[in-house]
Design an enzyme around this catalytic site. Structure first.
Site, mmCIF file in Angstrom:
data_model
loop_
_atom_site.group_PDB
_atom_site.id
_atom_site.type_symbol
_atom_site.label_atom_id
_atom_site.label_comp_id
_atom_site.label_asym_id
_atom_site.label_seq_id
_atom_site.Cartn_x
_atom_site.Cartn_y
_atom_site.Cartn_z
ATOM 1 N N HIS A 1 -13.156 3.175 7.943
ATOM 2 C CA HIS A 1 -12.098 2.781 8.879
ATOM 3 C C HIS A 1 -12.169 1.299 9.253
ATOM 4 O O HIS A 1 -12.126 0.949 10.435
ATOM 5 C CB HIS A 1 -12.201 3.638 10.150
HETATM 6 C C1 LIG Z 1 -12.313 7.179 1.087
HETATM 7 C C2 LIG Z 1 -11.486 7.052 2.333
HETATM 8 C C3 LIG Z 1 -11.392 8.134 3.201
HETATM 9 C C4 LIG Z 1 -10.632 8.032 4.370
HETATM 10 N N1 LIG Z 1 -10.424 9.138 5.135
HETATM 11 C C5 LIG Z 1 -9.530 9.083 6.142
HETATM 12 C C6 LIG Z 1 -9.128 10.268 6.807
HETATM 13 O O1 LIG Z 1 -9.570 11.369 6.492
HETATM 14 N N2 LIG Z 1 -8.213 10.161 7.810
HETATM 15 C C7 LIG Z 1 -7.703 8.945 8.192
HETATM 16 O O2 LIG Z 1 -6.902 8.902 9.130
HETATM 17 N N3 LIG Z 1 -8.074 7.813 7.572
HETATM 18 C C8 LIG Z 1 -8.927 7.852 6.535
HETATM 19 N N4 LIG Z 1 -9.227 6.729 5.847
HETATM 20 C C9 LIG Z 1 -8.720 5.445 6.339
HETATM 21 C C10 LIG Z 1 -7.224 5.232 6.110
HETATM 22 O O3 LIG Z 1 -6.802 5.823 4.923
HETATM 23 C C11 LIG Z 1 -6.960 3.720 6.131
HETATM 24 O O4 LIG Z 1 -7.344 3.204 7.391
HETATM 25 C C12 LIG Z 1 -5.503 3.363 5.928
HETATM 26 O O5 LIG Z 1 -5.001 3.978 4.773
HETATM 27 C C13 LIG Z 1 -5.379 1.845 5.821
HETATM 28 O O6 LIG Z 1 -4.043 1.518 5.566
HETATM 29 P P1 LIG Z 1 -3.617 0.040 5.175
HETATM 30 O O7 LIG Z 1 -2.141 0.066 5.004
HETATM 31 O O8 LIG Z 1 -4.189 -0.905 6.149
HETATM 32 O O9 LIG Z 1 -4.353 -0.265 3.802
HETATM 33 P P2 LIG Z 1 -4.318 0.554 2.442
HETATM 34 O O10 LIG Z 1 -3.731 1.901 2.636
HETATM 35 O O11 LIG Z 1 -5.675 0.470 1.871
HETATM 36 O O12 LIG Z 1 -3.262 -0.234 1.547
HETATM 37 C C14 LIG Z 1 -3.413 -1.537 1.080
HETATM 38 C C15 LIG Z 1 -2.729 -1.610 -0.278
HETATM 39 O O13 LIG Z 1 -2.537 -2.972 -0.619
HETATM 40 C C16 LIG Z 1 -2.868 -3.149 -1.971
HETATM 41 N N5 LIG Z 1 -3.242 -4.544 -2.128
HETATM 42 C C17 LIG Z 1 -4.288 -5.156 -1.533
HETATM 43 N N6 LIG Z 1 -4.300 -6.460 -1.879
HETATM 44 C C18 LIG Z 1 -3.247 -6.668 -2.694
HETATM 45 C C19 LIG Z 1 -2.754 -7.808 -3.371
HETATM 46 N N7 LIG Z 1 -3.337 -9.014 -3.281
HETATM 47 N N8 LIG Z 1 -1.643 -7.669 -4.141
HETATM 48 C C20 LIG Z 1 -1.031 -6.468 -4.247
HETATM 49 N N9 LIG Z 1 -1.478 -5.348 -3.622
HETATM 50 C C21 LIG Z 1 -2.565 -5.457 -2.850
HETATM 51 C C22 LIG Z 1 -4.007 -2.181 -2.197
HETATM 52 O O14 LIG Z 1 -4.196 -1.908 -3.558
HETATM 53 C C23 LIG Z 1 -3.556 -0.992 -1.391
HETATM 54 O O15 LIG Z 1 -2.764 -0.119 -2.153
HETATM 55 C C24 LIG Z 1 -9.981 6.796 4.685
HETATM 56 C C25 LIG Z 1 -10.069 5.712 3.813
HETATM 57 C C26 LIG Z 1 -10.814 5.825 2.633
HETATM 58 C C27 LIG Z 1 -10.875 4.651 1.693
#
Ligand SMILES: Cc1cc2nc3c(=O)[nH]c(=O)nc-3n(C[C@H](O)[C@H](O)[C@H](O)COP(=O)(O)OP(=O)(O)OC[C@H]3O[C@@H](n4cnc5c(N)ncnc54)[C@H](O)[C@@H]3O)c2cc1C
Length: 543
Positions: A471
């Site tokens: 997280h």
């Molecule tokens: C293994 C795991 C288990 C988890 N379990 C839970 C759970 O059970 N419940 C829960 O609530 N949360 C859980 N989480 C946490 C939750 O999923 C994340 O906090 C949330 O998805 C983050 O969202 P975000 O939009 O910030 O980033 P992300 O969803 O990670 O999205 C970022 C995206 O941007 C893309 N990206 C990054 N840099 C670039 C770039 N330069 N150019 C193009 N694309 C790019 C990445 O490839 C990715 O697809 C878990 C996370 C992980 C990894």
């Protein structure tokens, strides 16, 4: 930016928040949007079968598979730091637990000066996102793109865990996202009819039919282009081809807590000395970019069970795997629908804590390595997560090459309070496993084992084996102090045409799991972007 394709908005990252933005910003048909995603499409079956999360921990096709810098308070171990790298981002590979956090988390954000982010003000966005199978009420919504469901099956060991928590004096709680978080009960999950509900499925799939949305996967954004102090577009790599796109209105960075600060730093926004040491021209000396990394750490105990009813047993043999596969294929139930954790208990380790400070949970499997092979015997894992860690670290580029991983340092267990709270939490977790309802299923505790008794021993165990709960947040922190990166409307401070809308803007990690709160940020961020666009149109019409 001549000869580059022009859009109104360019969104970098199709993750939990990026897909929300892509959907909401294209809904009216008025705005042209480009969504860039470094990873591939999300067609692989393991991205949809809930148990797939266990198969994707080490899968470099769909996961950035980062590792932290050596952690000084964890015997200098490097700790895994998985992140989704696929349409849906981490919502496509996460553990599916649906926990929003405590009302107090968001009220603290508001008290830090972030107008519009109190719990009462963010609750409508949680409800808007949600399609809760239990129906709508004051706290829950129906009809939204994110399916939220109870577990398909109630496992006897999860039943026993909840019963044992009650026997240990914790109250029953049937809704951790309701009026109060404290207590023991079952988790709700982001799945429906045995299939994962990622933002790629719920938000992006319907939006892709719209002519005003262009999605480019396997496209790595390498630099935000500036004209003066206004972001005007993006450079990106599609395979080995360098491309540019122009953003007439805004560039919105939604790359997550590791990659968003990395992209800002690569683009000249960050600590000037860091950027200069990599030969990057400084657009704005912003020391807060990448700072303040805040993540949940967990202590995990492992126990051998008496009956062969754990996930370890179900997947040990080919016949077990085939039976689980058949059951899933025919009924969408069974072991393939289990989430990372099934039941849990939010509790206060000390009377002086105003709200729960740890989350104790049961996972229906055990193994030596997270994401590795399960033990060859019946086993479960007890997980104790520190809910409000004080420790803060950083994300810093190690190179000007956008393909190189940044340095990730969560600085786990850096404060005495964090260390004391997690030790107390693991003690409570052990007591739950020792309560009669659970104890009758347990043959022995194998990690840390009965010889580990004193607080010092327990702390050493957590330093040796503790790991992330995945997280990470706060690396582009929202606020109005000198080192905050975005303001309360998620605009990068001191620059025009640029926002960050993802988990990185959280002022501190929420007391739960972060997917729901990140989707809420995407919903609220989209509303703010559309409001600002409408206001700008009115101004230019009046002029
Ligand atoms: C293994 C795991 C288990 C988890 N379990 C839970 C759970 O059970 N419940 C829960 O609530 N949360 C859980 N989480 C946490 C939750 O999923 C994340 O906090 C949330 O998805 C983050 O969202 P975000 O939009 O910030 O980033 P992300 O969803 O990670 O999205 C970022 C995206 O941007 C893309 N990206 C990054 N840099 C670039 C770039 N330069 N150019 C193009 N694309 C790019 C990445 O490839 C990715 O697809 C878990 C996370 C992980 C990894």
């Amino acid at each position: 930016m001549q000869n580059s394709e022009a859009f109104d908005y360019i969104i970098v990252g199709a993750g939990s928040s990026g897909c929300v933005l892509a959907n909401r910003l294209t809904a009216s048909g008025r705005h042209r949007v480009l969504l860039l995603e470094a990873g591939p499409n999300n067609r692989h079956p393991w991205l949809h079968i809930p148990l797939g999360f266990g198969r994707l921990f080490n899968n470099r096709r769909f996961n950035w598979c980062y590792q932290t810098e050596p952690q000084p308070e964890c015997h200098n171990r490097r700790i895994i730091a998985p992140r989704g790298r696929v349409l849906g981002g981490s919502s496509s590979i996460n553990g599916l637990i649906y926990i929003r956090g405590q009302a107090e988390d968001f009220n603290i954000w508001r008290q830090l000066g972030n107008a519009g982010w109190s719990f009462d003000e963010v609750l409508p966005y949680f409800r808007k996102a949600e399609d809760n199978e239990r129906g709508a009420d004051q706290f829950h919504g129906v009809g939204g793109p994110l399916a939220v469901s109870d577990l398909c099956d109630r496992h006897p060991l999860a039943e026993a865990f909840v019963e044992a928590a009650l026997q240990s004096g914790h109250p029953r709680n049937d809704d951790f996202n309701g009026s109060i978080q404290q207590g023991a009960g079952y988790y709700q999950t982001t799945m429906r009819n045995g299939v994962r509900s990622s933002t790629a499925g719920g938000y992006l799939r319907p939006a892709r039919r719209r002519a005003n949305l262009k999605v480019v996967s396997e496209a790595l954004a390498t630099r935000i282009v500036f004209e003066g102090r206004r972001a005007s577009g993006i450079e990106y790599l599609a395979g080995n081809e360098e491309r540019r796109a122009r953003a007439n209105a805004e560039v919105i960075v939604a790359g997550g807590a590791f990659n968003s600060p990395q992209l800002l730093q690569l683009s000249g926004l960050g600590p000037a000395s860091l950027l200069q040491s990599h030969g990057i021209t400084v657009v704005a000396d912003a020391p807060g970019v990448g700072d303040d990394l805040n993540d949940h750490i967990s202590g995990r105990i492992m126990l051998r069970c008496k009956e062969a009813i754990t996930l370890n047993d179900a997947v040990r043999t080919w016949s077990g795997k085939v039976a689980a596969g058949l059951r899933y294929g025919l009924t969408r139930r069974g072991y393939l629908t289990i989430a990372a954790l099934t039941a849990g208990c939010f509790l206060r380790t000390r009377p002086s804590s105003a709200t729960p400070d740890v989350q104790c949970s049961i996972a229906l499997y055990s193994g030596d390595l997270i994401g590795g092979m399960p033990h060859p015997f019946s086993g479960v894992t007890g997980v104790c997560t520190l809910l409000r860690p004080e420790s803060r670290g950083y994300v810093r580029i190690k190179s000007a090459d956008p393909r190189e991983s940044p340095a990730i340092n969560p600085n786990y267990l850096a404060t005495a309070k964090d260390r004391e709270t997690i030790v107390e939490g693991v003690k409570v977790l052990r007591r739950i496993f020792q309560a009669p309802a659970m104890a009758r299923h347990i043959a022995e505790e194998i990690e840390p084992g009965p010889q580990c008794v004193s607080d010092d021993d327990l702390l050493d165990f957590i330093r040796r084996c503790g790991s992330t709960t995945y997280h990470p947040v706060s690396t582009c922190r929202m606020g109005n102090d000198a080192t905050a990166v975005v303001d309360q409307r998620l605009r990068v401070r001191g620059l025009a045409g640029l926002r960050v809308v993802d988990a990185s803007i959280m002022p501190a990690v929420v007391s739960g799991n972060t997917n729901a709160a990140t989707i809420m940020i995407g919903e609220k961020g989209a509303d703010m972007i559309l409001e600002d666009a409408a206001a700008a149109t009115q101004v230019s019409a009046a002029a």
